[in-house]
Design a protein around this motif. Structure first.
Motif, mmCIF file in Angstrom:
data_model
loop_
_atom_site.group_PDB
_atom_site.id
_atom_site.type_symbol
_atom_site.label_atom_id
_atom_site.label_comp_id
_atom_site.label_asym_id
_atom_site.label_seq_id
_atom_site.Cartn_x
_atom_site.Cartn_y
_atom_site.Cartn_z
ATOM 1 N N TYR A 59 -7.236 -27.943 35.193
ATOM 2 C CA TYR A 59 -7.918 -26.692 34.888
ATOM 3 C C TYR A 59 -7.475 -26.225 33.499
ATOM 4 O O TYR A 59 -6.312 -26.392 33.131
ATOM 5 N N TYR A 60 -8.412 -25.626 32.772
ATOM 6 C CA TYR A 60 -8.114 -25.182 31.414
ATOM 7 C C TYR A 60 -8.784 -23.842 31.127
ATOM 8 O O TYR A 60 -9.881 -23.566 31.617
ATOM 9 N N VAL A 61 -8.135 -23.053 30.304
ATOM 10 C CA VAL A 61 -8.801 -21.874 29.760
ATOM 11 C C VAL A 61 -9.839 -22.366 28.750
ATOM 12 O O VAL A 61 -9.652 -23.416 28.102
ATOM 13 N N ASP A 62 -10.920 -21.640 28.624
ATOM 14 C CA ASP A 62 -12.036 -22.099 27.793
ATOM 15 C C ASP A 62 -11.619 -22.382 26.344
ATOM 16 O O ASP A 62 -12.123 -23.307 25.712
ATOM 17 N N SER A 63 -10.696 -21.608 25.833
ATOM 18 C CA SER A 63 -10.337 -21.717 24.418
ATOM 19 C C SER A 63 -9.632 -23.025 24.072
ATOM 20 O O SER A 63 -9.517 -23.364 22.890
ATOM 21 N N VAL A 64 -9.146 -23.772 25.079
ATOM 22 C CA VAL A 64 -8.446 -25.028 24.784
ATOM 23 C C VAL A 64 -9.173 -26.248 25.329
ATOM 24 O O VAL A 64 -8.725 -27.377 25.087
ATOM 25 N N LYS A 65 -10.260 -26.052 26.040
ATOM 26 C CA LYS A 65 -10.999 -27.179 26.587
ATOM 27 C C LYS A 65 -11.450 -28.114 25.477
ATOM 28 O O LYS A 65 -11.964 -27.680 24.447
ATOM 29 N N GLY A 66 -11.242 -29.407 25.699
ATOM 30 C CA GLY A 66 -11.598 -30.402 24.700
ATOM 31 C C GLY A 66 -10.523 -30.636 23.661
ATOM 32 O O GLY A 66 -10.616 -31.591 22.883
ATOM 33 N N ARG A 67 -9.504 -29.785 23.608
ATOM 34 C CA ARG A 67 -8.407 -29.947 22.645
ATOM 35 C C ARG A 67 -7.071 -30.238 23.331
ATOM 36 O O ARG A 67 -6.254 -30.987 22.799
ATOM 37 N N PHE A 68 -6.833 -29.632 24.477
ATOM 38 C CA PHE A 68 -5.567 -29.789 25.207
ATOM 39 C C PHE A 68 -5.793 -30.640 26.450
ATOM 40 O O PHE A 68 -6.845 -30.565 27.088
ATOM 41 N N THR A 69 -4.767 -31.398 26.810
ATOM 42 C CA THR A 69 -4.811 -32.197 28.027
ATOM 43 C C THR A 69 -3.492 -32.044 28.776
ATOM 44 O O THR A 69 -2.415 -32.270 28.197
ATOM 45 N N ILE A 70 -3.588 -31.674 30.032
ATOM 46 C CA ILE A 70 -2.398 -31.581 30.877
ATOM 47 C C ILE A 70 -2.299 -32.845 31.716
ATOM 48 O O ILE A 70 -3.310 -33.386 32.170
ATOM 49 N N ALA A 71 -1.084 -33.328 31.881
ATOM 50 C CA ALA A 71 -0.859 -34.534 32.670
ATOM 51 C C ALA A 71 0.518 -34.426 33.322
ATOM 52 O O ALA A 71 1.342 -33.608 32.917
ATOM 53 N N ARG A 72 0.739 -35.259 34.318
ATOM 54 C CA ARG A 72 2.039 -35.252 34.970
ATOM 55 C C ARG A 72 2.448 -36.653 35.345
ATOM 56 O O ARG A 72 1.599 -37.510 35.591
ATOM 57 N N ASP A 73 3.739 -36.873 35.384
ATOM 58 C CA ASP A 73 4.324 -38.123 35.835
ATOM 59 C C ASP A 73 5.341 -37.744 36.905
ATOM 60 O O ASP A 73 6.473 -37.378 36.592
ATOM 61 N N ASN A 74 4.923 -37.830 38.142
ATOM 62 C CA ASN A 74 5.807 -37.389 39.231
ATOM 63 C C ASN A 74 7.043 -38.272 39.352
ATOM 64 O O ASN A 74 8.097 -37.817 39.794
ATOM 65 N N ALA A 75 6.921 -39.530 38.968
ATOM 66 C CA ALA A 75 8.082 -40.421 39.016
ATOM 67 C C ALA A 75 9.160 -39.965 38.039
ATOM 68 O O ALA A 75 10.353 -40.152 38.286
ATOM 69 N N LYS A 76 8.742 -39.366 36.925
ATOM 70 C CA LYS A 76 9.685 -38.863 35.920
ATOM 71 C C LYS A 76 9.947 -37.373 36.088
ATOM 72 O O LYS A 76 10.683 -36.785 35.292
ATOM 73 N N ASN A 77 9.301 -36.768 37.080
ATOM 74 C CA ASN A 77 9.488 -35.327 37.313
ATOM 75 C C ASN A 77 9.175 -34.512 36.059
ATOM 76 O O ASN A 77 9.890 -33.564 35.705
ATOM 77 N N THR A 78 8.097 -34.876 35.396
ATOM 78 C CA THR A 78 7.765 -34.276 34.099
ATOM 79 C C THR A 78 6.274 -33.985 34.015
ATOM 80 O O THR A 78 5.455 -34.753 34.522
ATOM 81 N N VAL A 79 5.973 -32.872 33.375
ATOM 82 C CA VAL A 79 4.602 -32.477 33.102
ATOM 83 C C VAL A 79 4.438 -32.376 31.595
ATOM 84 O O VAL A 79 5.373 -31.974 30.883
ATOM 85 N N TYR A 80 3.263 -32.713 31.109
ATOM 86 C CA TYR A 80 3.002 -32.746 29.673
ATOM 87 C C TYR A 80 1.811 -31.862 29.323
ATOM 88 O O TYR A 80 0.926 -31.636 30.142
ATOM 89 N N LEU A 81 1.809 -31.420 28.094
ATOM 90 C CA LEU A 81 0.637 -30.753 27.533
ATOM 91 C C LEU A 81 0.408 -31.347 26.154
ATOM 92 O O LEU A 81 1.167 -31.069 25.216
ATOM 93 N N GLN A 82 -0.619 -32.176 26.046
ATOM 94 C CA GLN A 82 -1.006 -32.745 24.759
ATOM 95 C C GLN A 82 -1.939 -31.763 24.069
ATOM 96 O O GLN A 82 -2.977 -31.401 24.634
ATOM 97 N N MET A 83 -1.576 -31.343 22.884
ATOM 98 C CA MET A 83 -2.360 -30.344 22.160
ATOM 99 C C MET A 83 -2.847 -30.949 20.854
ATOM 100 O O MET A 83 -2.037 -31.314 19.998
ATOM 101 N N ASN A 84 -4.142 -31.082 20.726
ATOM 102 C CA ASN A 84 -4.765 -31.640 19.525
ATOM 103 C C ASN A 84 -5.592 -30.589 18.825
ATOM 104 O O ASN A 84 -5.975 -29.577 19.417
ATOM 105 N N ASN A 85 -5.882 -30.845 17.556
ATOM 106 C CA ASN A 85 -6.705 -29.924 16.761
ATOM 107 C C ASN A 85 -6.198 -28.486 16.910
ATOM 108 O O ASN A 85 -6.973 -27.564 17.196
ATOM 109 N N LEU A 86 -4.931 -28.321 16.699
ATOM 110 C CA LEU A 86 -4.321 -27.003 16.878
ATOM 111 C C LEU A 86 -4.845 -26.005 15.857
ATOM 112 O O LEU A 86 -5.170 -26.361 14.715
#
Length: 123
Positions: A59-86
């Motif tokens: 899920y994303y707020v409209d202002s970041v759709k198409g620019r940000f990507t959230i992902a998770r790696d449960n094996a590493k117990n880590t969540v990421y936020l890739q932010m492009n075109n800042l």
């Protein structure tokens, strides 16, 4: 109890990219939905992105759709936020949070919060 630590913030020029990480300790993140929020000086904390415990739903707020990507790696117990075109308006302190609810947009449903990492985007 879950402890969350964000990293990856910094200073970047407009159009650049950053990847934020949120590492958890104390418990597995597998049981939690996760979210990223941000808060600029003088403004309320704002939902940015959320991801279900399985990673299937995002899920994303409209202002970041198409620019940000959230992902998770449960094996590493880590969540990421890739932010492009800042953009300069993305400048904020970014927080990750863990929720046991299926409602991602509101901060009231999150149980655990990290301390935040500063993202500054220059024009």
């Amino acid at each position: 109890q879950v402890q969350l630590i964000e990293s990856g913030g910094g200073l970047v020029q407009a159009g650049g990219s950053l990847r934020l990480s949120c590492a958890a300790s104390g418990d597995t993140l597998r049981s939690y939905g996760m979210g990223w929020f941000r808060q600029a000086p003088g403004k309320e904390r704002e939902f940015v992105a959320g991801i279900s415990w399985s990673g299937v739903a995002t899920y994303y707020v409209d202002s970041v759709k198409g620019r940000f990507t959230i992902a998770r790696d449960n094996a590493k117990n880590t969540v990421y936020l890739q932010m492009n075109n800042l953009k300069p308006e993305d400048t904020s302190v970014y927080f990750c949070a863990a929720s046991n609810s299926s409602i991602y947009y509101s901060s009231v449903y999150y149980l655990y919060w990290g301390q935040g990492t500063q993202v500054t985007v220059s024009a």
